[in-house]
Design a protein around this motif. Structure first.
Motif, PDB file in Angstrom:
ATOM      1  N   ALA A  20       0.832  -1.212   0.000  1.00 32.74           N
ATOM      2  CA  ALA A  20       0.000   0.000   0.000  1.00 32.74           C
ATOM      3  C   ALA A  20       0.862   1.257   0.000  1.00 32.74           C
ATOM      4  CB  ALA A  20      -0.933  -0.012   1.208  1.00 32.74           C
ATOM      5  N   ILE A  21       1.950   1.246   0.765  1.00 32.46           N
ATOM      6  CA  ILE A  21       2.870   2.389   0.798  1.00 32.46           C
ATOM      7  C   ILE A  21       3.501   2.608  -0.574  1.00 32.46           C
ATOM      8  CG2 ILE A  21       5.068   3.233   1.729  1.00 32.46           C
ATOM      9  CD1 ILE A  21       4.328   1.736   4.354  1.00 32.46           C
ATOM     10  N   VAL A  22       3.985   1.532  -1.169  1.00 30.81           N
ATOM     11  CA  VAL A  22       4.633   1.616  -2.486  1.00 30.81           C
ATOM     12  C   VAL A  22       3.638   2.105  -3.541  1.00 30.81           C
ATOM     13  CG1 VAL A  22       5.616   0.211  -4.340  1.00 30.81           C
ATOM     14  CG2 VAL A  22       6.447  -0.062  -1.994  1.00 30.81           C
ATOM     15  N   SER A  23       2.409   1.588  -3.475  1.00 29.60           N
ATOM     16  CA  SER A  23       1.387   2.007  -4.439  1.00 29.60           C
ATOM     17  C   SER A  23       1.087   3.497  -4.316  1.00 29.60           C
ATOM     18  CB  SER A  23       0.102   1.202  -4.227  1.00 29.60           C
ATOM     19  OG  SER A  23       0.313  -0.161  -4.500  1.00 29.60           O
ATOM     20  N   ALA A  24       1.004   3.985  -3.071  1.00 29.86           N
ATOM     21  CA  ALA A  24       0.740   5.413  -2.867  1.00 29.86           C
ATOM     22  C   ALA A  24       1.895   6.262  -3.387  1.00 29.86           C
ATOM     23  CB  ALA A  24       0.496   5.685  -1.390  1.00 29.86           C
ATOM     24  N   LEU A  25       3.121   5.836  -3.127  1.00 30.54           N
ATOM     25  CA  LEU A  25       4.285   6.577  -3.633  1.00 30.54           C
ATOM     26  C   LEU A  25       4.312   6.605  -5.161  1.00 30.54           C
ATOM     27  CD1 LEU A  25       7.100   5.230  -1.273  1.00 30.54           C
ATOM     28  CD2 LEU A  25       6.247   7.579  -1.332  1.00 30.54           C
ATOM     29  N   SER A  26       3.884   5.509  -5.778  1.00 31.18           N
ATOM     30  CA  SER A  26       3.996   5.377  -7.233  1.00 31.18           C
ATOM     31  C   SER A  26       3.042   6.301  -7.985  1.00 31.18           C
ATOM     32  CB  SER A  26       3.737   3.927  -7.651  1.00 31.18           C
ATOM     33  OG  SER A  26       2.379   3.573  -7.485  1.00 31.18           O
ATOM     34  N   ARG A  27       2.103   6.934  -7.273  1.00 33.46           N
ATOM     35  CA  ARG A  27       1.202   7.879  -7.942  1.00 33.46           C
ATOM     36  C   ARG A  27       1.961   9.111  -8.423  1.00 33.46           C
ATOM     37  NH1 ARG A  27      -2.820   7.536  -2.909  1.00 33.46           N
ATOM     38  NH2 ARG A  27      -3.240   5.280  -3.017  1.00 33.46           N
ATOM     39  N   ASN A  28       3.123   9.348  -7.833  1.00 35.99           N
ATOM     40  CA  ASN A  28       4.013  10.406  -8.329  1.00 35.99           C
ATOM     41  C   ASN A  28       5.015   9.744  -9.280  1.00 35.99           C
ATOM     42  OD1 ASN A  28       6.144  12.235  -8.713  1.00 35.99           O
ATOM     43  ND2 ASN A  28       5.862  13.170  -6.711  1.00 35.99           N
ATOM     44  N   SER A  29       4.876  10.008 -10.556  1.00 34.47           N
ATOM     45  CA  SER A  29       5.694   9.334 -11.571  1.00 34.47           C
ATOM     46  C   SER A  29       7.176   9.678 -11.470  1.00 34.47           C
ATOM     47  CB  SER A  29       5.183   9.676 -12.970  1.00 34.47           C
ATOM     48  OG  SER A  29       5.250  11.082 -13.184  1.00 34.47           O
ATOM     49  N   GLU A  30       7.494  10.758 -10.750  1.00 32.98           N
ATOM     50  CA  GLU A  30       8.896  11.165 -10.624  1.00 32.98           C
ATOM     51  C   GLU A  30       9.580  10.538  -9.406  1.00 32.98           C
ATOM     52  OE1 GLU A  30       9.099  15.391 -10.678  1.00 32.98           O
ATOM     53  OE2 GLU A  30       8.268  15.582 -12.700  1.00 32.98           O
ATOM     54  N   THR A  31       8.821   9.788  -8.609  1.00 31.75           N
ATOM     55  CA  THR A  31       9.408   9.131  -7.442  1.00 31.75           C
ATOM     56  C   THR A  31       9.943   7.761  -7.843  1.00 31.75           C
ATOM     57  OG1 THR A  31       7.889  10.255  -5.938  1.00 31.75           O
ATOM     58  CG2 THR A  31       8.967   8.276  -5.111  1.00 31.75           C
ATOM     59  N   GLU A  32      11.211   7.541  -7.552  1.00 32.74           N
ATOM     60  CA  GLU A  32      11.845   6.258  -7.849  1.00 32.74           C
ATOM     61  C   GLU A  32      11.844   5.420  -6.561  1.00 32.74           C
ATOM     62  OE1 GLU A  32      15.478   6.282 -10.283  1.00 32.74           O
ATOM     63  OE2 GLU A  32      16.374   4.966  -8.755  1.00 32.74           O
ATOM     64  N   ILE A  33      11.251   4.226  -6.647  1.00 34.88           N
ATOM     65  CA  ILE A  33      11.038   3.408  -5.450  1.00 34.88           C
ATOM     66  C   ILE A  33      11.939   2.180  -5.475  1.00 34.88           C
ATOM     67  CG2 ILE A  33       9.322   2.140  -4.098  1.00 34.88           C
ATOM     68  CD1 ILE A  33       7.205   3.871  -5.720  1.00 34.88           C
ATOM     69  N   HIS A  34      12.569   1.907  -4.344  1.00 33.16           N
ATOM     70  CA  HIS A  34      13.358   0.695  -4.160  1.00 33.16           C
ATOM     71  C   HIS A  34      12.837  -0.034  -2.929  1.00 33.16           C
ATOM     72  CE1 HIS A  34      16.302   1.943  -7.218  1.00 33.16           C
ATOM     73  NE2 HIS A  34      16.060   3.171  -6.759  1.00 33.16           N
ATOM     74  N   SER A  35      13.087  -1.335  -2.866  1.00 33.60           N
ATOM     75  CA  SER A  35      12.451  -2.132  -1.812  1.00 33.60           C
ATOM     76  C   SER A  35      13.411  -3.137  -1.186  1.00 33.60           C
ATOM     77  CB  SER A  35      11.244  -2.878  -2.394  1.00 33.60           C
ATOM     78  OG  SER A  35      10.776  -3.864  -1.502  1.00 33.60           O
ATOM     79  N   VAL A  36      13.311  -3.256   0.143  1.00 33.55           N
ATOM     80  CA  VAL A  36      13.959  -4.334   0.893  1.00 33.55           C
ATOM     81  C   VAL A  36      12.854  -5.166   1.522  1.00 33.55           C
ATOM     82  CG1 VAL A  36      15.309  -4.914   2.938  1.00 33.55           C
ATOM     83  CG2 VAL A  36      16.113  -3.140   1.398  1.00 33.55           C
ATOM     84  N   MET A  37      12.903  -6.475   1.302  1.00 29.73           N
ATOM     85  CA  MET A  37      11.893  -7.351   1.897  1.00 29.73           C
ATOM     86  C   MET A  37      12.462  -8.754   2.072  1.00 29.73           C
ATOM     87  SD  MET A  37       9.277  -7.314  -1.360  1.00 29.73           S
ATOM     88  CE  MET A  37       9.911  -7.055  -3.035  1.00 29.73           C
ATOM     89  N   ALA A  38      11.888  -9.481   3.027  1.00 33.26           N
ATOM     90  CA  ALA A  38      12.382 -10.829   3.320  1.00 33.26           C
ATOM     91  C   ALA A  38      11.987 -11.809   2.228  1.00 33.26           C
ATOM     92  CB  ALA A  38      11.847 -11.292   4.662  1.00 33.26           C
ATOM     93  N   ARG A  39      10.756 -11.646   1.721  1.00 31.46           N
ATOM     94  CA  ARG A  39      10.273 -12.479   0.616  1.00 31.46           C
ATOM     95  C   ARG A  39       9.753 -11.566  -0.486  1.00 31.46           C
ATOM     96  NH1 ARG A  39       7.884 -15.503   4.937  1.00 31.46           N
ATOM     97  NH2 ARG A  39       8.753 -17.600   5.148  1.00 31.46           N
ATOM     98  N   ASP A  93       0.152  14.004  -2.322  1.00 30.03           N
ATOM     99  CA  ASP A  93       1.355  13.291  -2.755  1.00 30.03           C
ATOM    100  C   ASP A  93       2.104  12.760  -1.529  1.00 30.03           C
ATOM    101  OD1 ASP A  93       3.736  12.409  -3.841  1.00 30.03           O
ATOM    102  OD2 ASP A  93       4.070  14.185  -5.069  1.00 30.03           O
ATOM    103  N   LEU A  94       2.208  11.430  -1.415  1.00 32.81           N
ATOM    104  CA  LEU A  94       2.900  10.850  -0.276  1.00 32.81           C
ATOM    105  C   LEU A  94       4.375  11.250  -0.262  1.00 32.81           C
ATOM    106  CD1 LEU A  94       2.828   9.082   2.241  1.00 32.81           C
ATOM    107  CD2 LEU A  94       3.161   7.071   0.770  1.00 32.81           C
ATOM    108  N   THR A  95       4.952  11.491  -1.416  1.00 32.74           N
ATOM    109  CA  THR A  95       6.339  11.946  -1.471  1.00 32.74           C
ATOM    110  C   THR A  95       6.503  13.294  -0.769  1.00 32.74           C
ATOM    111  OG1 THR A  95       6.706  10.763  -3.557  1.00 32.74           O
ATOM    112  CG2 THR A  95       8.272  12.490  -3.002  1.00 32.74           C
ATOM    113  N   ASP A  96       5.541  14.188  -0.962  1.00 34.27           N
ATOM    114  CA  ASP A  96       5.576  15.480  -0.264  1.00 34.27           C
ATOM    115  C   ASP A  96       5.447  15.294   1.248  1.00 34.27           C
ATOM    116  OD1 ASP A  96       5.869  16.912  -2.582  1.00 34.27           O
ATOM    117  OD2 ASP A  96       3.744  17.434  -2.772  1.00 34.27           O
ATOM    118  N   VAL A  97       4.626  14.339   1.652  1.00 32.37           N
ATOM    119  CA  VAL A  97       4.460  14.049   3.079  1.00 32.37           C
ATOM    120  C   VAL A  97       5.773  13.536   3.660  1.00 32.37           C
ATOM    121  CG1 VAL A  97       3.214  12.675   4.793  1.00 32.37           C
ATOM    122  CG2 VAL A  97       1.998  13.571   2.799  1.00 32.37           C
TER     123      VAL A  97
END
Length: 428
Positions: free
Chosen positions: A14-33, A303-307
């Motif tokens: 849900a966090i990643v999806s909200a961030l992705s609404r801003n097309s200029e935000t580049e998202i990277h992820s760390v996860m166990a699975r 915009d979650l990025t602004d937050v």
């Protein structure tokens, strides 16, 4: 902006999806699975334990992220924010010391007592098993029994509801000493989450979670089977006075932590029991709730990025945080046997999701097929002008999933809501 999201569950999708609404935000992820939903959005992913601080920090350096959002509680307890901050990454999430508001229940209660913050139930802390058992034997009335540390939302036992006195004593022996006893609160639970930049606190819509595994609020406690929110961002059994009191308690906690030298930055989650005498604090969490994140982030229109920038720079402003006025209902599909003995590795077929928003959680994708793992599998969120409309959307999608899974059909229904309202009226 380059942002790292730590965690691989439904909340983090849900966090990643909200961030992705801003097309200029580049998202990277760390996860166990590997979370299939996150993997489809993130530029790069790192599969490692979410408490592997050295690897997380190294991955942050490799990707050149400037900011990070920490999803789960375990890396916060391990001190991931301290490590990332030392490497120059600004974090949405509290330091290890500030995260004790969640990771150490005794710390939370003592903080509220020391600073005379309202909403604290009567409580006692024990670090010795024999002394704790003696207290249970001599205490008149029921207690809430809580291990001091993290339990994944499944560690609380309520006397008179889940265990009798003998069961309470057996549970204290199982915990082996470090335990908080609290007065048993009667009322209706609600969740108030807020963005916090160290001093400013911006609230999100109220949500009600459902911990019990089965319909009618029966069965064992889980991490949360689903949740709902209303179009006006309130709940019909929480008055404006109660809401104001709860928000004031959270603001007082933030001020107290700053005064004590542990300024709080990130998401503060307040779980309250609305009683006949107003809201009482059940617990605080140092991150978004799961599933409550799905409700509020689905509604977030700003915009979650602004937050993220506002939180990390200490410039959080209510003018930059907005939520749609709509109802949401989140329903989790979970493996048969969850939480005690979930059926693992069973195939799933999604069916037609319709207008529901799908957040992937603890699920594995192999050759285009989905399989159950050990915890909650898929979250479906309905969003509509009315609660009934949102519930219909979520129910249709959850019911369409085929496999060794189940979900609570009653979450978000008017029947269940009416029961909550009636219960609150009886108490008041």
């Amino acid at each position: 902006m380059k942002i790292l999201v730590v965690g691989g569950g439904g909340r983090e999708h849900a966090i990643v999806s909200a961030l992705s609404r801003n097309s200029e935000t580049e998202i990277h992820s760390v996860m166990a699975r590997k979370n299939p939903g996150i993997a489809r959005i993130a530029r790069k992913i790192c599969l490692t334990k979410e408490i592997d601080l050295a690897r997380i920090t190294a991955f942050a350096g490799e990707t050149g992220v400037t900011h990070a959002i920490i999803g789960p509680e375990a890396p916060l307890e391990a001190g991931v924010v301290d490590e990332l901050a030392a490497a120059g990454v600004a974090c949405v999430g509290p330091t290890k010391a500030a995260a004790r508001i969640e990771t150490d229940k005794a710390f939370c209660r003592d903080l509220m007592t020391h600073h005379h913050i309202s909403g604290n139930p009567a409580y006692r802390v024990f670090h010795d098993t024999a002394e704790a058992i003696a207290f249970v034997k001599d205490h008149d009335g029921d207690l809430a029994i809580k291990p001091i540390g993290l339990t994944g939302g499944k560690g609380v036992r309520i006397m008179g509801e889940q265990v009798d006195r003998a069961g309470a004593i057996a549970y204290v022996k199982q915990i082996k000493g470090d335990v908080v006893f609290e007065e048993r609160l009667k009322g209706e639970e609600f969740t108030l989450q807020a963005f916090v930049d160290g001093s400013h606190i911006i609230p999100m819509p109220l949500v009600q979670d459902h911990k019990r595994a089965f319909e009618g609020d029966t069965g064992p406690n889980t991490g949360g089977m689903g949740s709902y929110s209303m179009p006006d961002h309130m709940l019909p059994f929480v008055s404006r006075k109660d809401y104001t009191a709860a928000l004031s308690i959270m603001a007082s906690v933030v001020a107290a932590m700053a005064k004590d030298g542990h300024p709080y930055k990130g998401i503060l989650y307040g779980q309250f029991m609305n009683t006949a005498n107003g809201p009482k604090v059940i617990e605080f969490n140092a991150r978004f709730g799961d599933p409550e994140a799905m409700n509020v982030l689905t509604l977030l229109s700003s915009d979650l990025t602004d937050v993220v920038t506002g939180i990390t720079e200490g410039t959080l402003s209510a003018s930059k945080v907005a939520f749609d006025h709509a109802a949401t209902v989140c329903k989790y599909v979970v493996p048969v046997g969850y939480p005690a003995a979930p059926k693992i590795g069973r195939p799933l077929n999604l069916g037609k999701t319709g207008d529901a928003i799908l957040y992937y959680a603890n699920v594995e994708e192999r050759d285009g097929r989905l399989f159950t793992l050990t915890s909650r599998t898929l979250a479906f969120v309905g969003k509509a002008d009315t609660l009934a409309g949102a519930e219909h959307i979520a129910e249709q999608a959850a019911s369409a999933v085929k496999g060794s899974v189940h979900h609570r059909r009653d979450i978000g229904t008017q029947t269940l809501l009416n029961r909550r309202i009636a219960h609150m009226k009886e108490l008041q």
